[in-house]
Write a protein that holds these residues in place. Structure first.
Motif, short mmCIF file in Angstrom:
data_model
loop_
_atom_site.label_atom_id
_atom_site.label_comp_id
_atom_site.label_asym_id
_atom_site.label_seq_id
_atom_site.Cartn_x
_atom_site.Cartn_y
_atom_site.Cartn_z
N VAL A 190 34.17 -0.64 -41.89
CA VAL A 190 33.16 -1.02 -40.89
C VAL A 190 33.84 -1.89 -39.84
O VAL A 190 34.55 -2.84 -40.19
CB VAL A 190 31.99 -1.78 -41.53
N PHE A 191 33.63 -1.54 -38.57
CA PHE A 191 34.12 -2.35 -37.47
C PHE A 191 32.94 -3.16 -36.91
O PHE A 191 31.87 -2.61 -36.66
CB PHE A 191 34.67 -1.49 -36.34
N VAL A 192 33.15 -4.46 -36.69
CA VAL A 192 32.14 -5.32 -36.07
C VAL A 192 32.75 -5.89 -34.79
O VAL A 192 33.75 -6.61 -34.84
CB VAL A 192 31.70 -6.47 -37.00
N VAL A 193 32.15 -5.55 -33.66
CA VAL A 193 32.69 -5.94 -32.36
C VAL A 193 31.84 -7.06 -31.77
O VAL A 193 30.61 -6.94 -31.67
CB VAL A 193 32.74 -4.75 -31.39
N GLY A 194 32.50 -8.14 -31.38
CA GLY A 194 31.80 -9.30 -30.85
C GLY A 194 32.01 -9.49 -29.36
O GLY A 194 32.40 -8.56 -28.64
N ARG A 195 31.82 -10.70 -28.91
CA ARG A 195 31.92 -11.03 -27.49
C ARG A 195 33.29 -10.67 -26.93
O ARG A 195 33.42 -10.18 -25.81
CB ARG A 195 31.65 -12.52 -27.30
N GLY A 196 34.33 -10.88 -27.72
CA GLY A 196 35.69 -10.59 -27.27
C GLY A 196 35.96 -9.12 -27.10
O GLY A 196 37.00 -8.74 -26.54
N GLY A 197 35.06 -8.27 -27.58
CA GLY A 197 35.24 -6.83 -27.44
C GLY A 197 34.51 -6.25 -26.26
O GLY A 197 34.41 -5.02 -26.13
N ARG A 198 34.00 -7.10 -25.38
CA ARG A 198 33.28 -6.60 -24.20
C ARG A 198 34.19 -6.47 -22.99
O ARG A 198 33.73 -6.23 -21.89
CB ARG A 198 32.10 -7.52 -23.88
N SER A 199 35.48 -6.63 -23.18
CA SER A 199 36.42 -6.48 -22.07
C SER A 199 36.57 -5.02 -21.69
O SER A 199 36.29 -4.12 -22.49
CB SER A 199 37.78 -7.07 -22.46
N PRO A 200 37.01 -4.75 -20.44
CA PRO A 200 37.12 -3.36 -19.98
C PRO A 200 37.98 -2.50 -20.90
O PRO A 200 39.07 -2.90 -21.31
CB PRO A 200 37.76 -3.51 -18.59
N GLY A 201 37.48 -1.34 -21.22
CA GLY A 201 38.23 -0.39 -22.04
C GLY A 201 38.09 -0.58 -23.53
O GLY A 201 38.48 0.30 -24.31
N SER A 202 37.52 -1.69 -23.96
CA SER A 202 37.48 -1.99 -25.39
C SER A 202 36.55 -1.05 -26.15
O SER A 202 36.86 -0.60 -27.25
CB SER A 202 37.06 -3.43 -25.63
N ARG A 203 35.38 -0.75 -25.57
CA ARG A 203 34.43 0.09 -26.29
C ARG A 203 35.04 1.45 -26.62
O ARG A 203 34.99 1.90 -27.77
CB ARG A 203 33.16 0.29 -25.46
N ASP A 204 35.65 2.10 -25.63
CA ASP A 204 36.21 3.43 -25.88
C ASP A 204 37.38 3.37 -26.84
O ASP A 204 37.55 4.26 -27.68
CB ASP A 204 36.65 4.06 -24.55
N ALA A 205 38.19 2.32 -26.73
CA ALA A 205 39.34 2.19 -27.63
C ALA A 205 38.90 2.00 -29.07
O ALA A 205 39.47 2.58 -30.00
CB ALA A 205 40.22 1.03 -27.18
N VAL A 206 37.87 1.18 -29.29
CA VAL A 206 37.39 0.95 -30.65
C VAL A 206 36.73 2.22 -31.20
O VAL A 206 36.92 2.56 -32.38
CB VAL A 206 36.40 -0.25 -30.68
N ARG A 207 35.98 2.92 -30.38
CA ARG A 207 35.37 4.18 -30.83
C ARG A 207 36.44 5.19 -31.22
O ARG A 207 36.30 5.91 -32.22
CB ARG A 207 34.49 4.77 -29.73
N GLU A 208 37.51 5.26 -30.45
CA GLU A 208 38.60 6.18 -30.75
C GLU A 208 39.23 5.86 -32.11
O GLU A 208 39.46 6.75 -32.93
CB GLU A 208 39.65 6.08 -29.64
#
Length: 549
Positions: free
Chosen positions: A199-217
């Motif tokens: 399970v991945f949990v993404v917080g405030r530090g994961g709202r930087s540009p490009g982070s969402r797509d990279a984590v999904r990948e």
């Protein structure tokens, strides 16, 4: 004609890209505020500096811009401290531009820099007319590149001086984010290889540009489920493996899936007591990985098996590349057909059955919020205050993405909700602004209701009115001595709202919300305040589960 320092400050900030300034103007900040407006920035006048600070914080969060808060010296600055503290704790890119008394005998004299450091902000000063342009550029760069809240003090005698032979401002470039070395990347990837239920949990530090797509990948390569902390809620909307918010707001299914993980990865997420329910969401035998730009943040709230110092996007991409190169084919992991079906059928709180407790002239807050969720347009931006009611708008109101939910709870202060909603609304003008407040917090921030009306914001303000500070009442329990200090006579909030120029309704049954449809269809230009007389819930689920009471 010689330019004065306060004029140069305004020019410099607008040249750097400042578009919106919040504040209350006094003699000390009058000139540099006017200079920013003449430079093209919009000035939003609040009724109280505390409201202005919270508006600026919310605007910066929801726009990804550096917002400026303009303050008078001394008392203007101290009035804003709760909002500045919230911003500093949340690493909001907020520049607090405050006048500073130069004369130690002034009534306004105060060690403003020491106060800033004490609340976790960066303290800087415009040191002289010669250094003014560079001082401003440096403060702005720290906000933008390091995502910090900076208090830039501008002494009165300096700001009124001529800008003779100023030193040019340096060009402050962003430093590349750190990234784990190859051996650390391999260690992380090998943990993902072996995991059966990541399970991945993404917080405030994961709202930087490009982070969402990279984590999904990376999640697709590893077979991981995707969750967020509350501040990033909505980030993975539309992904079939999104399990929503981890922590006190988790639905029963989300909590079950997170606690069932054999590998838990926090990306820019503190894994604190709120997100992990005091650690109860982490299985005793689970492996824990934390990825963060701040090395000092790793392992603060719990021991981790692997800490990775790096940016979310870069770390996720490098790890996905390692898996593709060394372990091609992908993994099923937690992404089974059984889990997929459970997510589709029962993930959201709106899918969890409950018995409507409305009656005797009071509405069940769950039924109220479910009804509103069905009425309101999809394109909305939800902002919330703090209090016992908090979970209802936070989890029963859907949001379109991570820019549709503004959650200013790092300092856990009651009374910020209305001002938060104003700043968020200005940052996302194409969305319907919705403010969720308790009666206590709404009355604390009431001065900014006039600001909503003056700005012509078609905001829906939902006041969950139980005539008490519900968190304290439910925490200490019925029959406890002293509860009269946190309970109050019923307030006619609808009448107060009309007096400020709002439209208003008193809600006592779920069906009373039908009038909201008429307001929406009218093309509203004034806010609508719902004085929702809610039933007592005996302590909302998020208090019971996140706080243990």
């Amino acid at each position: 004609m010689t330019e004065l320092v306060h004029e140069a400050i305004g020019r410099q900030l607008t040249n750097l890209g400042v578009r919106t300034v919040f504040g209350v103007v006094g003699s000390g900040n009058f000139h540099f505020t006017d200079a920013m407006v003449r430079g093209g920035a919009r000035f939003v006048a609040a009724r109280h500096e505390g409201g202005a600070a919270t508006m600026a914080d919310a605007y910066a969060r929801m726009s990804d811009e550096v917002a400026v808060l303009s303050l008078h010296q001394g008392c203007g600055y101290t009035n804003a401290l709760t909002g500045i503290t919230e911003a500093a704790k949340s690493r909001t890119p907020l520049l607090v531009l405050t006048a500073e008394a130069a004369d130690p005998t002034s009534n306004f004299a105060l060690d403003q820099a020491a106060v800033a450091v004490g609340i976790g902000a960066v303290a800087l000063r415009v040191r002289s007319p010669r250094t003014a342009l560079d001082d401003v550029a440096r403060a702005f760069a720290i906000c933008r590149h390091q995502r910090r809240t900076v208090v830039l003090n501008v002494p009165i005698d300096v700001q009124d001086a001529p800008l003779d032979a100023p030193a040019p401002a340096r060009e402050y470039r962003q430093v590349a984010e750190p990234r784990p070395d190859d051996s650390e990347t391999a260690a992380f990837a090998q943990l993902l290889e072996r995991a059966e239920r990541p399970v991945f949990v993404v917080g405030r530090g994961g709202r930087s540009p490009g982070s969402r797509d990279a984590v999904r990948e990376l999640a697709a390569e590893a077979g991981a489920l995707l969750a967020t902390s509350a501040v990033s809620r909505g980030m993975f909307n539309g992904d079939p493996w999104n399990i929503d918010v981890s922590g006190g707001f988790s639905s029963p299914l989300t909590a079950e899936l997170v606690s069932g993980a054999d590998l838990l990865v926090g990306f820019g997420c503190a894994l604190n007591m709120w997100t992990m329910r005091h650690g109860r969401l982490i299985a005793p035998d689970a492996t824990v990985v934390q990825v963060d730009l701040e090395p000092g943040a790793i392992g603060v709230h719990r021991d981790v098996d692997l800490g990775l110092w790096g940016g979310v996007a870069g770390t996720a991409r490098a790890t996905a590349a390692w898996l593709r190169a060394n372990s091609p084919g992908g993994r099923t992991g937690y992404r089974t057909s059984e889990v997929a079906e459970r997510i589709r059928s029962g993930l959201r709180w709106n899918q969890v059955a409950f018995e409507d407790a409305s009656g005797d002239g009071r509405v069940d807050p769950r039924s109220l919020t479910v009804a509103l969720n069905d009425i309101l347009p999809t394109e909305r931006i939800v902002s919330v205050d703090s209090g016992n009611f908090l979970g209802y708008p936070s989890m029963y109101l859907d949001v379109p993405d991570e820019y549709g939910f503004c959650f200013t709870q790092a300092f856990q202060s009651v009374g910020l909700g209305l001002a938060t909603a104003i700043g968020a609304a200005l940052a996302q003008p194409g969305r319907l602004p919705v403010a969720g407040c308790g009666d206590g917090g709404f009355l604390m921030g009431l001065s900014e209701l006039e600001t909503v009306v003056r700005l012509g914001l078609p905001m829906l303000i939902v006041v969950y009115n139980d005539a008490m500070y519900g968190a304290e009442v439910h925490h200490f329990g019925a029959g406890t001595s002293g509860l009269d200090t946190v309970t109050f006579p019923d307030t006619d909030i609808a009448a107060l709202a009309r007096g400020h120029g709002c439209e208003a309704l008193t809600i006592r049954r779920p069906e009373d919300t039908h009038a909201v449809k008429e307001w929406l269809s009218s093309g509203p230009v004034r806010p609508l305040v719902l004085d929702a007389k809610i039933t007592s819930d005996g302590g909302s689920w998020w208090l019971q589960e996140a706080f243990g009471h």
